[in-house]
Design an enzyme around this catalytic site. Structure first.
Site, PDB file in Angstrom:
ATOM      1  N   GLY A  13       0.796  -1.228   0.000  1.00 40.74           N
ATOM      2  CA  GLY A  13       0.000   0.000   0.000  1.00 40.74           C
ATOM      3  C   GLY A  13       0.826   1.274   0.000  1.00 40.74           C
ATOM      4  O   GLY A  13       0.304   2.361  -0.268  1.00 40.74           O
ATOM      5  N   VAL A  14       2.125   1.153   0.280  1.00 34.96           N
ATOM      6  CA  VAL A  14       2.989   2.351   0.280  1.00 34.96           C
ATOM      7  C   VAL A  14       3.135   2.863  -1.156  1.00 34.96           C
ATOM      8  O   VAL A  14       3.224   2.071  -2.105  1.00 34.96           O
ATOM      9  CB  VAL A  14       4.377   1.999   0.879  1.00 34.96           C
ATOM     10  CG1 VAL A  14       5.399   3.103   0.615  1.00 34.96           C
ATOM     11  CG2 VAL A  14       4.247   1.733   2.373  1.00 34.96           C
ATOM     12  N   MET A  16       5.221   4.802  -4.082  1.00 37.70           N
ATOM     13  CA  MET A  16       6.613   5.104  -4.460  1.00 37.70           C
ATOM     14  C   MET A  16       6.593   5.883  -5.780  1.00 37.70           C
ATOM     15  O   MET A  16       5.934   5.453  -6.735  1.00 37.70           O
ATOM     16  CB  MET A  16       7.377   3.792  -4.660  1.00 37.70           C
ATOM     17  CG  MET A  16       8.811   3.983  -5.107  1.00 37.70           C
ATOM     18  SD  MET A  16       9.720   2.416  -5.230  1.00 37.70           S
ATOM     19  CE  MET A  16       9.125   1.805  -6.814  1.00 37.70           C
ATOM     20  N   PRO A  17       7.314   6.999  -5.866  1.00 38.01           N
ATOM     21  CA  PRO A  17       7.387   7.696  -7.151  1.00 38.01           C
ATOM     22  C   PRO A  17       7.925   6.766  -8.240  1.00 38.01           C
ATOM     23  O   PRO A  17       8.804   5.936  -7.980  1.00 38.01           O
ATOM     24  CB  PRO A  17       8.358   8.844  -6.872  1.00 38.01           C
ATOM     25  CG  PRO A  17       8.316   9.049  -5.397  1.00 38.01           C
ATOM     26  CD  PRO A  17       8.088   7.688  -4.804  1.00 38.01           C
ATOM     27  N   GLY A  20      13.167   8.514 -10.119  1.00 37.06           N
ATOM     28  CA  GLY A  20      14.024   9.030  -9.056  1.00 37.06           C
ATOM     29  C   GLY A  20      15.427   9.308  -9.550  1.00 37.06           C
ATOM     30  O   GLY A  20      15.756   9.083 -10.717  1.00 37.06           O
ATOM     31  N   LEU A  21      16.254   9.805  -8.643  1.00 36.01           N
ATOM     32  CA  LEU A  21      17.665  10.081  -8.942  1.00 36.01           C
ATOM     33  C   LEU A  21      18.525   8.948  -8.378  1.00 36.01           C
ATOM     34  O   LEU A  21      18.445   8.643  -7.183  1.00 36.01           O
ATOM     35  CB  LEU A  21      18.101  11.403  -8.287  1.00 36.01           C
ATOM     36  CG  LEU A  21      19.575  11.765  -8.509  1.00 36.01           C
ATOM     37  CD1 LEU A  21      19.791  12.303  -9.934  1.00 36.01           C
ATOM     38  CD2 LEU A  21      20.052  12.804  -7.482  1.00 36.01           C
ATOM     39  N   GLY A  22      19.347   8.344  -9.234  1.00 33.32           N
ATOM     40  CA  GLY A  22      20.329   7.376  -8.769  1.00 33.32           C
ATOM     41  C   GLY A  22      21.637   8.082  -8.470  1.00 33.32           C
ATOM     42  O   GLY A  22      21.950   9.104  -9.094  1.00 33.32           O
ATOM     43  N   ASP A  47      17.905   7.189  -4.831  1.00 33.02           N
ATOM     44  CA  ASP A  47      18.355   5.802  -4.707  1.00 33.02           C
ATOM     45  C   ASP A  47      19.852   5.759  -4.440  1.00 33.02           C
ATOM     46  O   ASP A  47      20.653   6.061  -5.318  1.00 33.02           O
ATOM     47  CB  ASP A  47      18.058   5.043  -6.013  1.00 33.02           C
ATOM     48  CG  ASP A  47      18.493   3.594  -5.929  1.00 33.02           C
ATOM     49  OD1 ASP A  47      17.694   2.769  -5.445  1.00 33.02           O
ATOM     50  OD2 ASP A  47      19.648   3.282  -6.321  1.00 33.02           O
ATOM     51  N   TYR A  52      27.814   2.667  -2.259  1.00 33.93           N
ATOM     52  CA  TYR A  52      28.138   3.838  -3.094  1.00 33.93           C
ATOM     53  C   TYR A  52      29.012   4.859  -2.362  1.00 33.93           C
ATOM     54  O   TYR A  52      29.544   5.777  -2.984  1.00 33.93           O
ATOM     55  CB  TYR A  52      26.871   4.545  -3.594  1.00 33.93           C
ATOM     56  CG  TYR A  52      25.946   3.696  -4.449  1.00 33.93           C
ATOM     57  CD1 TYR A  52      26.337   2.453  -4.927  1.00 33.93           C
ATOM     58  CD2 TYR A  52      24.659   4.135  -4.761  1.00 33.93           C
ATOM     59  CE1 TYR A  52      25.481   1.665  -5.692  1.00 33.93           C
ATOM     60  CE2 TYR A  52      23.799   3.360  -5.525  1.00 33.93           C
ATOM     61  CZ  TYR A  52      24.216   2.126  -5.988  1.00 33.93           C
ATOM     62  OH  TYR A  52      23.360   1.358  -6.737  1.00 33.93           O
ATOM     63  N   LYS A  77      20.681   0.317   0.251  1.00 29.69           N
ATOM     64  CA  LYS A  77      20.830  -1.127  -0.003  1.00 29.69           C
ATOM     65  C   LYS A  77      21.887  -1.736   0.900  1.00 29.69           C
ATOM     66  O   LYS A  77      22.879  -1.082   1.241  1.00 29.69           O
ATOM     67  CB  LYS A  77      21.232  -1.367  -1.469  1.00 29.69           C
ATOM     68  CG  LYS A  77      20.408  -0.573  -2.463  1.00 29.69           C
ATOM     69  CD  LYS A  77      20.742  -0.892  -3.906  1.00 29.69           C
ATOM     70  CE  LYS A  77      20.050   0.098  -4.828  1.00 29.69           C
ATOM     71  NZ  LYS A  77      20.846   1.310  -5.103  1.00 29.69           N
ATOM     72  N   HIS A 110      21.282  -5.953  -2.055  1.00 25.26           N
ATOM     73  CA  HIS A 110      21.914  -5.445  -3.278  1.00 25.26           C
ATOM     74  C   HIS A 110      22.060  -6.515  -4.371  1.00 25.26           C
ATOM     75  O   HIS A 110      21.991  -6.212  -5.555  1.00 25.26           O
ATOM     76  CB  HIS A 110      23.276  -4.825  -2.941  1.00 25.26           C
ATOM     77  CG  HIS A 110      23.654  -3.686  -3.826  1.00 25.26           C
ATOM     78  ND1 HIS A 110      24.216  -2.521  -3.363  1.00 25.26           N
ATOM     79  CD2 HIS A 110      23.542  -3.512  -5.163  1.00 25.26           C
ATOM     80  CE1 HIS A 110      24.435  -1.695  -4.374  1.00 25.26           C
ATOM     81  NE2 HIS A 110      24.038  -2.278  -5.480  1.00 25.26           N
TER      82      HIS A 110
HETATM   83  N1  LIG Z   1      21.024  -2.324  -7.704  1.00 21.36           N
HETATM   84  C1  LIG Z   1      22.092  -2.343  -8.466  1.00 21.36           C
HETATM   85  O1  LIG Z   1      22.815  -3.339  -8.532  1.00 21.36           O
HETATM   86  C2  LIG Z   1      22.430  -1.120  -9.268  1.00 21.36           C
HETATM   87  C3  LIG Z   1      23.462  -1.172 -10.220  1.00 21.36           C
HETATM   88  C4  LIG Z   1      23.735  -0.014 -10.946  1.00 21.36           C
HETATM   89  C5  LIG Z   1      23.005   1.134 -10.745  1.00 21.36           C
HETATM   90  N2  LIG Z   1      22.003   1.158  -9.786  1.00 21.36           N
HETATM   91  C6  LIG Z   1      21.201   2.390  -9.531  1.00 21.36           C
HETATM   92  O2  LIG Z   1      20.667   2.881 -10.755  1.00 21.36           O
HETATM   93  C7  LIG Z   1      21.090   4.215 -10.959  1.00 21.36           C
HETATM   94  C8  LIG Z   1      21.202   4.544 -12.427  1.00 21.36           C
HETATM   95  O3  LIG Z   1      22.032   3.614 -13.102  1.00 21.36           O
HETATM   96  P1  LIG Z   1      23.459   3.988 -13.715  1.00 21.36           P
HETATM   97  O4  LIG Z   1      24.039   5.108 -12.950  1.00 21.36           O
HETATM   98  O5  LIG Z   1      24.213   2.718 -13.787  1.00 21.36           O
HETATM   99  O6  LIG Z   1      23.149   4.402 -15.236  1.00 21.36           O
HETATM  100  P2  LIG Z   1      22.209   5.446 -15.981  1.00 21.36           P
HETATM  101  O7  LIG Z   1      21.405   6.234 -15.041  1.00 21.36           O
HETATM  102  O8  LIG Z   1      21.527   4.693 -17.068  1.00 21.36           O
HETATM  103  O9  LIG Z   1      23.289   6.366 -16.708  1.00 21.36           O
HETATM  104  C9  LIG Z   1      24.088   7.230 -15.975  1.00 21.36           C
HETATM  105  C10 LIG Z   1      25.200   7.709 -16.905  1.00 21.36           C
HETATM  106  O10 LIG Z   1      24.656   8.447 -17.995  1.00 21.36           O
HETATM  107  C11 LIG Z   1      25.056   9.833 -17.907  1.00 21.36           C
HETATM  108  N3  LIG Z   1      23.844  10.635 -18.158  1.00 21.36           N
HETATM  109  C12 LIG Z   1      22.891  11.002 -17.266  1.00 21.36           C
HETATM  110  N4  LIG Z   1      21.913  11.688 -17.865  1.00 21.36           N
HETATM  111  C13 LIG Z   1      22.251  11.776 -19.174  1.00 21.36           C
HETATM  112  C14 LIG Z   1      21.653  12.391 -20.299  1.00 21.36           C
HETATM  113  N5  LIG Z   1      20.499  13.033 -20.192  1.00 21.36           N
HETATM  114  N6  LIG Z   1      22.276  12.267 -21.506  1.00 21.36           N
HETATM  115  C15 LIG Z   1      23.442  11.609 -21.615  1.00 21.36           C
HETATM  116  N7  LIG Z   1      24.066  11.011 -20.578  1.00 21.36           N
HETATM  117  C16 LIG Z   1      23.481  11.098 -19.364  1.00 21.36           C
HETATM  118  C17 LIG Z   1      25.650  10.015 -16.528  1.00 21.36           C
HETATM  119  O11 LIG Z   1      26.715  10.918 -16.523  1.00 21.36           O
HETATM  120  P3  LIG Z   1      26.709  12.314 -15.696  1.00 21.36           P
HETATM  121  O12 LIG Z   1      26.556  12.015 -14.251  1.00 21.36           O
HETATM  122  O13 LIG Z   1      28.044  12.884 -16.055  1.00 21.36           O
HETATM  123  O14 LIG Z   1      25.566  13.111 -16.256  1.00 21.36           O
HETATM  124  C18 LIG Z   1      26.163   8.608 -16.204  1.00 21.36           C
HETATM  125  O15 LIG Z   1      27.434   8.401 -16.796  1.00 21.36           O
HETATM  126  C19 LIG Z   1      22.413   4.271 -10.203  1.00 21.36           C
HETATM  127  O16 LIG Z   1      22.871   5.581  -9.974  1.00 21.36           O
HETATM  128  C20 LIG Z   1      22.048   3.525  -8.946  1.00 21.36           C
HETATM  129  O17 LIG Z   1      21.299   4.343  -8.086  1.00 21.36           O
HETATM  130  C21 LIG Z   1      21.718   0.052  -9.060  1.00 21.36           C
END
Ligand SMILES: NC(=O)c1ccc[n+]([C@@H]2O[C@H](COP(=O)([O-])OP(=O)(O)OC[C@H]3O[C@@H](n4cnc5c(N)ncnc54)[C@H](OP(=O)(O)O)[C@@H]3O)[C@@H](O)[C@H]2O)c1
Length: 293
Positions: A13-14, A16-17, A20-22, A47, A52, A77, A110
């Site tokens: 029931g919670v 969640m947007p 978001g920002l990773g 996130d 991290y 995580k 994770h």
């Molecule tokens: N659970 C897991 O195992 C796991 C693994 C990986 C990631 N994640 C989460 O998912 C989030 C997002 O994934 P991600 O960081 O791997 O990849 P992503 O969000 O698909 O891509 C980020 C990359 O693209 C660039 N970017 C951002 N906006 C852009 C745009 N509009 N045009 C062109 N390039 C752009 C960023 O560089 P700049 O910062 O220089 O803009 C960065 O190098 C992570 O930050 C994290 O929170 C979770």
């Protein structure tokens, strides 16, 4: 007037947007301004993860913002080195301390660890305890394949609310999404704009960058949007939750500017067709407790 992302209802029931920002690979000194900028632009989900190394800066960004705590959905995580029941409880306390918060919105494991599944189960049992104690509003997992989720659900009580997995146009995870949906689990897309294919082992191969795919750039031109905006809109059309990372203010704003257009079914299908079935990140099946160390 600020625009907000639509919300998804979790299985408890919670709300969640759906966006978001990773902050994976966001250097600590750039994380505070990135979080502040995102909240100013209308983001209401951040996130992060213990691994991290920027939970403290996420917390600082939240405190510096005008947005009140209750309006922001904060995820962190549990890292592999803290798997186990007591270890996970301690790690949660540590994360909360780093963030400077007194509760969390979502706590995720994770990775699954198929070769040490008892530790995965024990960690999830700790998350269940945190949920029961009201210290976190929802719990879930990352990188769980259907077989991992099946094993986990057989041995635990609470169905994960979220499964956060690699998901972008080159790796669309159709089977996993169907499994999650059938089980009432929200799929959250990491590397939603294919980041892992730019900074990971595929980095030299531009053909794996979804932002360069003609199917995406043609649609971008049609709508006067950027390739990243088209790909992020594609996640929304699939009812996924996307968490793009950027530390650049103009891209943080650009990525959020996706709520004033929509894709047709044919356009969604054209982007689906980019799927190569090949992940850019680690294969969860091969993760061990000492992976990445
Ligand atoms: N659970 C897991 O195992 C796991 C693994 C990986 C990631 N994640 C989460 O998912 C989030 C997002 O994934 P991600 O960081 O791997 O990849 P992503 O969000 O698909 O891509 C980020 C990359 O693209 C660039 N970017 C951002 N906006 C852009 C745009 N509009 N045009 C062109 N390039 C752009 C960023 O560089 P700049 O910062 O220089 O803009 C960065 O190098 C992570 O930050 C994290 O929170 C979770």
């Amino acid at each position: 007037m600020t625009t907000f992302a639509p919300v998804l209802q979790l299985n408890n029931g919670v709300e969640m947007p759906a966006f978001g920002l990773g902050v994976y690979q966001s250097p600590p000194e750039q994380t505070v301004p990135a979080v502040e900028a995102a909240l100013r632009d209308g983001y209401r989900l951040i996130d992060t993860a213990a691994a991290y190394g920027n939970e403290a800066q996420v917390g600082e960004g939240l405190r510096r913002s005008d947005v009140v705590r209750e309006e922001v959905f904060v995820t962190t995580k549990l890292w592999l080195t803290d798997y186990g029941y007591d270890e996970a409880l301690r790690a949660f306390d540590h994360s909360l301390g780093e963030l400077g918060l007194d509760y969390l919105d979502l706590y995720l494991l994770h990775w699954p660890v198929p070769s040490a599944f008892d530790a995965t189960v024990a960690s999830y049992e700790a998350a269940q305890k945190l949920l029961a104690d009201g210290r976190v509003r929802a719990i879930g997992v990352c990188n769980h394949a259907p077989e991992d989720l099946t094993r986990l659900m057989e041995r635990t009580e609470i169905v994960p609310a979220v499964n956060q997995v690699e998901l972008h146009p080159l790796f669309i995870q159709r089977e996993l999404r169907d499994f999650d949906r059938r089980n009432g689990i929200i799929t959250q897309s990491w590397s939603p704009i294919g980041g892992v294919n730019r900074y990971g082992s595929n980095a030299a191969d531009q053909s794996t960058d979804p932002l360069r795919a003609p199917a995406v750039t043609d649609i971008a031109e049609k709508y006067g949007k950027t390739p990243a905006q088209v790909v992020l809109r594609w996640h929304l059309e699939h009812s996924l939750c996307a968490i793009p990372k950027s530390v650049k203010e103009h891209r943080i704003k650009e990525n959020f500017d996706v709520f004033d257009f929509s894709l047709t079914d044919d356009e969604v299908a054209a982007i689906d067709a980019l799927d190569g079935g090949r992940r850019g990140g680690a294969d969860p099946a091969s993760v061990r407790l000492d992976s990445f160390s």
